[in-house]
Each structure stands twice: as structure tokens, then as C-alpha cells.
Write an enzyme that holds these catalytic residues in place. Structure first.
Site, PDB file in Angstrom:
ATOM      1  N   LYS A 194      -9.448   5.284 -19.486  1.00 10.34           N
ATOM      2  CA  LYS A 194      -9.855   5.701 -20.818  1.00 10.34           C
ATOM      3  C   LYS A 194      -8.727   5.394 -21.817  1.00 10.34           C
ATOM      4  CE  LYS A 194     -13.298   6.866 -18.310  1.00 10.34           C
ATOM      5  NZ  LYS A 194     -13.591   8.193 -17.807  1.00 10.34           N
TER       6      LYS A 194
ATOM      7  N   ARG B 249       0.837  -1.214   0.000  1.00 17.18           N
ATOM      8  CA  ARG B 249       0.000   0.000   0.000  1.00 17.18           C
ATOM      9  C   ARG B 249       0.871   1.262   0.000  1.00 17.18           C
ATOM     10  NH1 ARG B 249      -1.948   2.020   4.420  1.00 17.18           N
ATOM     11  NH2 ARG B 249      -2.452   0.037   5.418  1.00 17.18           N
TER      12      ARG B 249
ATOM     13  N   TYR C 219     -16.511  16.281 -16.188  1.00 18.79           N
ATOM     14  CA  TYR C 219     -16.993  14.919 -15.993  1.00 18.79           C
ATOM     15  C   TYR C 219     -18.055  14.887 -14.880  1.00 18.79           C
ATOM     16  CZ  TYR C 219     -16.769   9.974 -14.739  1.00 18.79           C
ATOM     17  OH  TYR C 219     -17.084   8.683 -14.460  1.00 18.79           O
TER      18      TYR C 219
ATOM     19  N   ASP D  50      -7.593  18.197 -15.731  1.00 18.43           N
ATOM     20  CA  ASP D  50      -8.007  16.846 -16.101  1.00 18.43           C
ATOM     21  C   ASP D  50      -7.855  16.769 -17.622  1.00 18.43           C
ATOM     22  OD1 ASP D  50      -9.375  14.547 -16.913  1.00 18.43           O
ATOM     23  OD2 ASP D  50     -10.802  14.663 -15.250  1.00 18.43           O
TER      24      ASP D  50
HETATM   25  C1  LIG Z   1     -13.912   8.790 -16.571  1.00 21.78           C
HETATM   26  C2  LIG Z   1     -13.407  10.129 -16.192  1.00 21.78           C
HETATM   27  C3  LIG Z   1     -13.014  10.414 -14.874  1.00 21.78           C
HETATM   28  C4  LIG Z   1     -13.134   9.393 -13.768  1.00 21.78           C
HETATM   29  O1  LIG Z   1     -12.295   8.322 -13.956  1.00 21.78           O
HETATM   30  P1  LIG Z   1     -12.602   6.820 -13.393  1.00 21.78           P
HETATM   31  O2  LIG Z   1     -11.397   6.084 -13.823  1.00 21.78           O
HETATM   32  O3  LIG Z   1     -13.869   6.376 -14.027  1.00 21.78           O
HETATM   33  O4  LIG Z   1     -12.734   6.958 -11.918  1.00 21.78           O
HETATM   34  C5  LIG Z   1     -12.500  11.654 -14.615  1.00 21.78           C
HETATM   35  N1  LIG Z   1     -12.419  12.604 -15.575  1.00 21.78           N
HETATM   36  C6  LIG Z   1     -12.791  12.378 -16.841  1.00 21.78           C
HETATM   37  C7  LIG Z   1     -12.658  13.453 -17.867  1.00 21.78           C
HETATM   38  C8  LIG Z   1     -13.301  11.128 -17.197  1.00 21.78           C
HETATM   39  O5  LIG Z   1     -13.703  10.917 -18.461  1.00 21.78           O
END
Ligand SMILES: *Cc1c(COP(=O)(O)O)cnc(C)c1O
Length: 391
Positions: free
Chosen positions: A204, A61, A114, A179
């Protein structure tokens, strides 16, 4: 420094030849035998401060060598001092908020973003209050308690582009978190534009095959230490098997992103001309990029697009039900093409008025273009839209 594409293949693999292996080993140990108590104590002390361990990782961890290799790879692609991996994009965002909270209890965030992030910020769950802004009003929204500015570009789901340098200038001393999930490190490196942190949902494009949930933040070593401390304390760690898959994904990231982008360009153009479609949101269109950020901030428009159907919700439902080659599903950045309905799915919990103000209507669909032959994708999508126009 080697070119970006070369780095995607080799990043985080520099020590493999010395180890006498070609693929990175997956270290599944949860605990590590202690050779000397003094060394082990020193290692723990270092990790309590968020630093990397000297020799012994002690407990998985706190540190894992397979995860660290993936992190080194991302850091090299984002030109960051360090990167920190997490169990999901939301775990990464949570860690950023908890780390920021120690400096102040408010964050400024630019909508749209998001739905999950919007929901987390709106909930106040982490003891962090949000002041919503648009890209022009970030400076005005900042107060003495503001510890972080959060923007997403391109934004989910409208593909709105935010000028990172303009936001950084308004933020002054307050660190800016970008992000960059939609852009990937292939198309955008926010740290170059003054951002303090760049976050990816590794689920993604980085994983890229729809089979790993993960998150990662690339940043300075100082911020990385704060994030590692939060990660050790709260436990939102990335599993080493997932880290292996993500690291492998980096090798084809540039290929996948460029191929999917080609397809998206074609589909965006065809959608734009179709009678059943009212508007298309794609950063490759000048109307969607009034500041000319593609070319300056982004190396290309990417493979995400959204469009609004003239026929509203009924038409959107028809498309979602008729697709066969295209998968009706949330998420994005996979090798296969996905279509989803933000108002009903990913952004369902976002306030209806907020959705409407950003044009996320009931006839609005988001498309994540994969690496298939785009003509095959258009044959299906165009055919369905022809049917809508005839009806
Ligand atoms: C999917 C997504 C997230 C969250 O990510 P997870 O891996 O599903 O927790 C955050 N920001 C954007 C732009 C996303 O498309």
C-alpha cells in the site's frame, strides 16, 4: 535522533557512503560462497535462532542484505529494534500467527479489519482460533490460551479508530499487534503506545506506486527472531528487487502521505455536503473520532475515506462504472486515486451480518485518495454524484 522526515530519506542508508555508492545495491544472489566451513556453521547456527548472520548469509531464504537494508529503514521509522520483511502483508500476518501459536492457540481480534485478515483468522487454517471482540471487550475476550491481540487502526474499510493504549491496557501480558497499514509510520507509531508489533502491508503506502506486493513487521529483536525463524522455515520471503522499491518508496513516503491527506480532507468535506451521500467516514471528522485520537495517537487523519450513498447498491455501481480519472480497483495507498466497493470486493467473504453490523452496506464505497490535484478529483466525483441526485 534526526526528525522523522529526515529519517524517511536516510533510514537504512547509513553504510552506502562507505560502500562508495549513492543508491543501495540490489543483491540477487540466492547462495553465498563459503569461505570457511567453521564460520559458515556459526552463521547458520545464529540464523536458526532467528539472529542476523555473522558474515555469510549462506542462502537468500535465510537472509538478504538488500532486504535487511529496507528492514533497517522501517525499524528506524517505527522506532523499533528490528523489522522483518515478507512476501506480502498476508505472509507477514501468517508469520505473526504461527509465531504466536507456539505460546497459545487462540488470538483475540477486533473487528472490523481487512477482509483477508478476517478470512485467515476465521478459517482456522493455521491452527489458531479467533475470539472476536470490539475495542472495549478485548480484556473480557482474553483467556489462558490467548497468545496475541490483533487490532487494525484506522480499520479497513470503515476507518474506525482503535485506541491502542486502551487495548494494550486490557491485554495485560498478551502482546498486541497493530496493523497500521492505513496510517503508515508517518502518521502513527503504535510501538510508542505500547503495541508489541506493528504490521504494514508494504503493498500500500510504503511501496506507494501500485507495483510491489510486500509486508513488514516492526518489533523487538526478541519477536523479530521468532518471525525470522518462521520466515526461513515457511519461505514467505521478500524479494530483493521488491525490497529495493520499498526502500526507495520510504524516501517520498512523508511527502506522498501529506499531499494525499490534503486531498482527502477536501474530498471528505465536499462529500459530507453532497445530497447523494448519506454519511462519510473520515478520521478528520469529530463524529468518527469521538476519543480524539487524531492528534494524540495519529498525527493526521490520513488519505483513506469511505462514504455511503443514499441510492444504495445501484448508486454505488453507477459511481464505479462512471469514474475515469479515479481508478475502480481494490488496494490503496497508491499515487493515483482508487475507489472500491467493500461489500462486493475486499470484504465479500466476511459474514453478511458482520458487514451489516459495521455499516458496510451495498451503497458503501471506499476511496484511497492519491496525490493528484484534489479539485480535479472532485470535478469528476462531484459530477457523478450530481448526476445521481438528478436521477
Ligand atoms: C492489503 C492489506 C493487508 C494485506 O496485505 P497484502 O500485501 O495484500 O497481502 C493487510 N492489512 C491491511 C489493512 C491491508 O489493507
Amino acid at each position: 535522533m534526526a526528525s522523522f522526515d529526515t529519517r524517511t530519506v536516510h533510514a537504512g542508508r547509513q553504510d552506502l557512503r562507505k560502500l562508495g555508492v549513492h543508491a543501495p545495491p540490489i543483491d540477487l544472489s540466492t547462495t553465498y560462497p563459503i569461505t570457511g566451513l567453521e564460520e559458515a556453521r556459526a552463521s547458520i547456527d545464529r540464523m536458526m535462532e532467528g539472529a542476523e548472520p555473522d558474515e555469510n548469509p549462506i542462502y537468500s531464504r535465510l537472509h538478504n542484505p538488500t532486504v535487511a537494508r529496507f528492514e533497517a529503514g522501517i525499524a528506524q521509522l517505527e522506532e523499533a529494534e528490528a523489522a522483518v520483511g515478507f512476501a506480502s502483508g498476508m505472509a507477514a500476518m501468517t508469520a505473526c500467527l504461527l509465531a504466536a501459536r507456539q505460546r497459545g492457540e487462540r488470538v483475540v481480534a477486533v473487528r472490523p479489519m481487512y477482509g483477508g485478515t478476517d478470512g485467515l483468522l476465521s478459517s482456522g487454517l493455521l491452527g489458531v482460533e479467533v475470539d472476536w471482540a470490539d475495542a472495549e471487550s478485548v480484556g473480557a475476550a482474553i483467556g489462558p490460551q490467548t497468545s496475541l491481540v490483533i487490532v487494525e487502526t484506522p480499520a479497513n474499510p470503515t476507518l474506525q479508530l482503535v485506541d491502542i493504549e486502551h487495548v494494550v491496557a486490557q491485554a495485560g501480558d498478551v502482546p498486541v499487534l497493530v496493523d497500521s497499514t492505513f496510517a503508515t509510520p508517518v502518521l502513527q507509531q503504535p510501538l510508542r503506545h505500547g503495541a508489541a508489533m506493528v504490521l504494514h502491508s508494504g503493498t500500500k503506502f510504503i511501496g506507494g506506486h501500485g507495483d510491489v506486493i510486500a509486508g513488514v513487521v516492526a518489533t523487538s529483536e526478541a519477536f523479530a527472531r521468532e518471525l525470522r525463524v518462521v520466515r526461513s522455515l515457511t519461505g514467505g520471503i521478500l524479494h530483493p528487487r521488491a525490497a529495493y522499491d520499498l526502500h526507495r518508496g520510504l524516501q517520498t513516503l512523508s511527502l506522498r502521505v501529506h499531499k494525499a491527506q490534503e486531498g482527502a480532507r477536501l474530498l471528505a468535506g465536499r462529500l459530507h455536503e453532497h445530497r447523494a451521500v448519506g454519511s462519510v467516514h473520515y478520521p478528520g471528522f469529530q463524529a468518527c473520532d469521538p476519543k480524539g485520537l487524531v492528534g494524540r495517537q495519529m498525527a493526521g487523519p490520513g488519505s483513506m475515506l469511505a462514504f455511503e450513498l443514499v441510492g444504495g447498491f445501484d448508486a454505488a455501481l453507477r459511481v464505479m462504472e462512471a469514474v475515469e480519472l479515479i481508478t475502480p480497483a481494490v488496494s490503496l495507498g497508491s499515487t493515483d486515486t482508487l475507489i472500491q466497493h467493500p461489500a462486493g470486493l475486499t470484504h465479500r467473504k466476511v459474514d453478511a451480518e458482520v458487514r451489516a453490523s459495521h455499516g458496510i452496506t451495498d451503497g458503501f464505497l471506499r476511496l484511497s485518495v492519491g496525490v493528484e490535484d484534489a479539485e480535479d478529483l472532485w470535478q469528476e466525483l462531484g459530477g457523478i454524484l450530481d448526476g445521481l441526485s438528478r436521477a
